[in-house]
Design a protein around this motif. Structure first.
Motif, PDB file in Angstrom:
ATOM      1  N   VAL A  92       0.848  -1.184   0.000  1.00 52.83           N
ATOM      2  CA  VAL A  92       0.000   0.000   0.000  1.00 52.83           C
ATOM      3  C   VAL A  92       0.888   1.239   0.000  1.00 52.83           C
ATOM      4  O   VAL A  92       1.797   1.369   0.819  1.00 52.83           O
ATOM      5  N   THR A  93       0.614   2.146  -0.935  1.00 53.95           N
ATOM      6  CA  THR A  93       1.391   3.383  -1.036  1.00 53.95           C
ATOM      7  C   THR A  93       0.637   4.516  -0.357  1.00 53.95           C
ATOM      8  O   THR A  93      -0.550   4.393  -0.046  1.00 53.95           O
ATOM      9  N   ALA A  94       1.320   5.634  -0.166  1.00 46.53           N
ATOM     10  CA  ALA A  94       0.671   6.811   0.415  1.00 46.53           C
ATOM     11  C   ALA A  94      -0.467   7.282  -0.491  1.00 46.53           C
ATOM     12  O   ALA A  94      -1.526   7.699  -0.003  1.00 46.53           O
ATOM     13  N   HIS A  95      -0.290   7.181  -1.801  1.00 42.56           N
ATOM     14  CA  HIS A  95      -1.326   7.578  -2.747  1.00 42.56           C
ATOM     15  C   HIS A  95      -2.568   6.694  -2.595  1.00 42.56           C
ATOM     16  O   HIS A  95      -3.694   7.191  -2.583  1.00 42.56           O
ATOM     17  N   ASP A  96      -2.358   5.386  -2.469  1.00 42.08           N
ATOM     18  CA  ASP A  96      -3.470   4.463  -2.253  1.00 42.08           C
ATOM     19  C   ASP A  96      -4.231   4.820  -0.976  1.00 42.08           C
ATOM     20  O   ASP A  96      -5.463   4.816  -0.941  1.00 42.08           O
ATOM     21  N   ARG A  97      -3.479   5.119   0.064  1.00 35.23           N
ATOM     22  CA  ARG A  97      -4.086   5.467   1.351  1.00 35.23           C
ATOM     23  C   ARG A  97      -4.908   6.749   1.224  1.00 35.23           C
ATOM     24  O   ARG A  97      -6.014   6.846   1.750  1.00 35.23           O
ATOM     25  N   GLU A  98      -4.380   7.733   0.505  1.00 36.71           N
ATOM     26  CA  GLU A  98      -5.105   8.994   0.304  1.00 36.71           C
ATOM     27  C   GLU A  98      -6.422   8.758  -0.432  1.00 36.71           C
ATOM     28  O   GLU A  98      -7.452   9.341  -0.076  1.00 36.71           O
ATOM     29  N   ILE A  99      -6.412   7.908  -1.445  1.00 34.05           N
ATOM     30  CA  ILE A  99      -7.625   7.607  -2.205  1.00 34.05           C
ATOM     31  C   ILE A  99      -8.657   6.934  -1.302  1.00 34.05           C
ATOM     32  O   ILE A  99      -9.836   7.323  -1.294  1.00 34.05           O
TER      33      ILE A  99
END
Length: 109
Positions: A92-99
């Protein structure tokens, strides 16, 4: 699985270099039942399976099947944590978490 299909996310599975080992593991059973829950496949269970099926496992195959059974149980226990990522996906990336957080905020208001 349905959610992944709907979102058109391909399920990433690890390579399976020895499919016969996995087939035997499924046939034997991923785990054994014990007094307080599931346990890894025992050597005794492997010996009984070999006797019943007339399949003779090489020592490395027997060890690998037991290790896979242990790994299956360990992953099942790890997956009990609601924040545990799926083993088939990319980290899980920071971008995935933001979404995900944005989707949750839109639902909760």
């Amino acid at each position: 699985m349905e959610d992944l299909k709907r979102r058109k996310i391909a399920l990433q599975m690890p390579p399976k270099p020895a499919p016969h080992i996995f087939d035997w593991l499924i046939e034997i059973g991923l785990t054994e039942a014990a007094g307080m829950g599931a346990v890894p496949i025992s050597s005794r269970e492997l010996a009984a399976w070999q006797s019943n099926t007339c399949v003779r496992l090489a020592p490395w195959e027997a060890r690998l099947i037991r290790e896979l059974s242990k790994a299956y149980l360990a992953e099942g226990r790890r997956a009990e944590d609601e924040t545990c990522p799926p083993p088939w996906g990319a980290p899980v990336t920071a971008h995935d978490r933001e979404i995900e957080e944005a989707q949750l905020r839109s639902l909760l208001g």
